[in-house]
Design a protein around this motif. Structure first.
Motif, short mmCIF file in Angstrom:
data_model
loop_
_atom_site.label_atom_id
_atom_site.label_comp_id
_atom_site.label_asym_id
_atom_site.label_seq_id
_atom_site.Cartn_x
_atom_site.Cartn_y
_atom_site.Cartn_z
N LYS A 1 41.18 34.92 -7.86
CA LYS A 1 40.22 33.87 -7.51
C LYS A 1 40.90 32.80 -6.65
CE LYS A 1 37.59 34.80 -11.64
NZ LYS A 1 37.34 34.42 -13.03
N PHE B 1 43.69 40.45 -5.21
CA PHE B 1 42.53 41.34 -5.14
C PHE B 1 42.93 42.64 -4.44
CE2 PHE B 1 38.55 43.00 -3.34
CZ PHE B 1 37.83 43.14 -4.51
N ILE C 1 33.04 45.60 -2.72
CA ILE C 1 32.32 44.40 -2.24
C ILE C 1 31.60 43.77 -3.43
CG2 ILE C 1 30.30 43.67 -0.88
CD1 ILE C 1 31.35 45.44 1.40
N TYR D 1 34.09 42.06 -5.73
CA TYR D 1 34.56 40.78 -5.19
C TYR D 1 33.47 39.70 -5.29
CZ TYR D 1 37.10 37.55 -2.20
OH TYR D 1 37.76 36.45 -1.73
N ARG D 2 32.23 40.11 -4.95
CA ARG D 2 31.12 39.15 -4.97
C ARG D 2 30.85 38.65 -6.40
NH1 ARG D 2 26.72 41.73 -1.96
NH2 ARG D 2 27.62 40.80 -0.10
N ASN D 3 31.03 39.55 -7.37
CA ASN D 3 30.67 39.20 -8.76
C ASN D 3 31.88 38.95 -9.65
OD1 ASN D 3 27.77 39.52 -8.43
ND2 ASN D 3 28.23 41.68 -8.15
N ILE D 4 33.01 38.67 -9.04
CA ILE D 4 34.26 38.53 -9.82
C ILE D 4 34.15 37.44 -10.89
CG2 ILE D 4 35.55 36.90 -8.33
CD1 ILE D 4 37.10 40.12 -9.54
N ASN D 5 33.36 36.42 -10.62
CA ASN D 5 33.20 35.34 -11.61
C ASN D 5 32.33 35.73 -12.79
OD1 ASN D 5 34.83 33.23 -10.59
ND2 ASN D 5 33.33 32.90 -8.96
N GLU D 6 31.69 36.89 -12.69
CA GLU D 6 30.86 37.37 -13.80
C GLU D 6 31.72 38.10 -14.82
OE1 GLU D 6 28.28 40.65 -13.02
OE2 GLU D 6 26.76 39.98 -14.43
N ASP E 1 33.93 39.17 -17.64
CA ASP E 1 34.26 38.55 -18.91
C ASP E 1 35.60 39.11 -19.38
OD1 ASP E 1 34.51 37.84 -21.54
OD2 ASP E 1 32.49 38.45 -22.13
N LEU F 1 39.29 45.82 2.50
CA LEU F 1 39.57 44.39 2.67
C LEU F 1 39.01 43.88 4.01
CD1 LEU F 1 43.19 44.18 1.22
CD2 LEU F 1 41.07 43.50 0.11
N ILE G 1 35.27 43.46 3.65
CA ILE G 1 34.96 42.22 2.91
C ILE G 1 35.07 41.01 3.84
CG2 ILE G 1 35.84 40.68 1.07
CD1 ILE G 1 36.40 43.22 -0.59
N VAL H 1 32.10 38.27 2.76
CA VAL H 1 31.71 38.27 1.34
C VAL H 1 32.53 37.22 0.61
CG1 VAL H 1 31.55 39.67 -0.76
CG2 VAL H 1 31.25 40.75 1.47
N THR H 2 31.84 36.39 -0.16
CA THR H 2 32.57 35.40 -0.98
C THR H 2 32.10 35.55 -2.43
OG1 THR H 2 30.87 33.82 -0.41
CG2 THR H 2 32.95 33.62 0.80
N PRO H 3 32.96 35.25 -3.39
CA PRO H 3 32.53 35.36 -4.80
C PRO H 3 31.40 34.39 -5.12
CG PRO H 3 34.92 35.19 -4.64
CD PRO H 3 34.38 34.87 -3.28
N ARG H 4 30.42 34.89 -5.87
CA ARG H 4 29.33 34.00 -6.29
C ARG H 4 29.90 32.99 -7.28
NH1 ARG H 4 25.41 38.99 -6.96
NH2 ARG H 4 24.18 38.80 -5.06
N LYS I 1 30.45 30.46 -10.52
CA LYS I 1 30.25 30.70 -11.96
C LYS I 1 28.88 30.24 -12.43
CE LYS I 1 34.77 31.00 -13.99
NZ LYS I 1 35.83 30.41 -14.72
N PHE J 1 26.00 32.76 -12.49
CA PHE J 1 25.92 33.71 -13.61
C PHE J 1 25.48 33.01 -14.90
CE2 PHE J 1 28.95 35.47 -10.56
CZ PHE J 1 28.29 36.65 -10.27
N HIS K 1 24.79 39.43 -23.32
CA HIS K 1 26.18 39.81 -23.42
C HIS K 1 26.45 40.67 -24.66
CE1 HIS K 1 30.46 39.60 -23.13
NE2 HIS K 1 30.53 39.16 -24.36
#
Lengths: 191, 154
Positions: A18, A24, A59, A62-67, A69, B12, B15, B20-23, B25, B28, B102
């Motif tokens: 992150k 990554f 892809i 990477y886009r959902n890496i913050n999801e 757990d 890479l 990307i 592409v960037t991480p969504r 927090k 979610f 979850h």
């Protein structure tokens, strides 16, 4: 690159990636061979298809890496994404899940059955093809679960997380799949 | 730094090219809360229907007239069917929402049903204890008159 990050677990790499994309890249490097095998075994995809699938999977990762757990294994999470991507791909291509194996026939048999199952071991290419054909006649839900358990060597808990079903259901499906196969396979002394 | 494989390189680059960037927090967190909110609402509504069921059974004016009160049919006839059906509906919605939450998928439908029913029963008892007067006004209109099935039985 691998040796630099060898001491880091997948979960630690996720936390670090992150802040720095280098981490990554290491995750991608670690999972490209595993997922390539998984996709190849689950489908009759061409190399180009596999490249596209891998690209889409990473892809999404990477886009959902913050999801992600960290209480779950990273491998379960990435396989879940790969599993969903495969389902989308089947839909787009209007195909059915088809298992294919590079392993020899003996490997497939020894992974699925123990000596106690009294199943005759296959050895030649023709018999291997017959075995793969039998596996492909199973319902998709059984094919998938056998692949994850015996070829990707995932635990029941991991399979539960990948397929989003209770671990008890994983055990039941594996048993049913093996029983269905056993019925169709020649036993010792009958072949 | 050691070299990376061509496939990794390609991924890479893709990307980077697709920017592409991480969504974040919060995206979610918001998505999870969208599941939680209806889950809480249906559990509370389930509790409300339980309060209705308790009321329907305890305040059934014609139950003492039943010819054989010990007969299970006398109890069955007194069960407020509409409330039970509503409770079933809310429980089913809660279970399907719990499944998506979850690790909800790790539990069987029966386990989720038990949790959902237990929560609704606790909330229902509280509701019944706290809002008996208001239930009197809302429920009594319906229960003042026996249904055809109840009339046939009693």
């Amino acid at each position: 690159m691998s040796s630099t990050f060898n001491h880091l677990s997948d979960e630690a790499l996720v936390i670090e990636c992150k802040k720095d994309q280098q981490y990554f890249a290491e995750l991608v490097e670690r999972y490209v061979p595993k997922l390539t095998h998984y996709i190849r075994r689950r489908s009759a995809a061409t190399s180009d298809d596999i490249d596209d699938l891998l690209q889409n999977i990473f892809i999404k990762v990477y886009r959902n890496i913050n999801e992600y757990d960290t209480r779950l294994l990273f491998s379960s999470w990435i396989y879940r994404i790969a599993h969903n991507e495969m389902i989308d791909w089947y839909r787009r291509e209007k195909r059915r899940a088809t298992l294919s194996f590079d392993d020899d026939a003996h490997d497939i048999m020894s992974k699925l059955f123990t000596e106690e199952d009294h199943i005759t071991r296959f050895s030649n290419e023709e018999q291997k093809a017959a075995m793969v054909q039998l596996l492909n006649k199973l319902d998709d839900k059984y094919k998938e679960i056998l692949l994850l358990r015996f070829f990707e060597e995932k635990s029941y808990e991991e399979i539960a997380d990948i397929l989003r079903i209770p671990p008890g259901t994983v055990a039941v499906r594996i048993n049913r799949a093996k029983k269905q196969l056993q019925k169709k396979l020649p036993k010792h002394g009958t072949n | 730094m050691e070299p990376i494989s061509p496939t990794t390189e390609k991924i890479l680059t893709a990307i980077e090219q697709k920017q592409v960037t991480p969504r974040p927090k919060w995206y979610f967190a918001l998505r999870n809360s969208i599941l939680w909110i209806p889950g809480v609402i249906t559990t509370v509504l389930g509790g409300y229907t339980i309060a209705g069921i308790i009321y329907g059974i305890l305040h059934n004016p014609w139950l003492p007239l039943a010819p054989q009160q010990s007969h299970p049919m006398a109890f069955a006839a007194a069960v407020p069917v509409l409330w039970v059906v509503s409770f079933g509906l809310f429980s089913a919605i809660t279970i399907s929402l719990l499944r998506k939450m979850h690790r909800g998928y790790r539990h069987t439908a029966l386990q989720l049903l038990l949790v959902s029913v237990a929560c609704s029963v606790i909330i229902g008892i509280l509701f019944y204890a706290l809002t008996q007067d208001s239930l009197d006004n809302q429920v009594n209109t319906y229960y003042r008159y026996p249904t055809q099935h109840q009339r046939d039985y009693f």
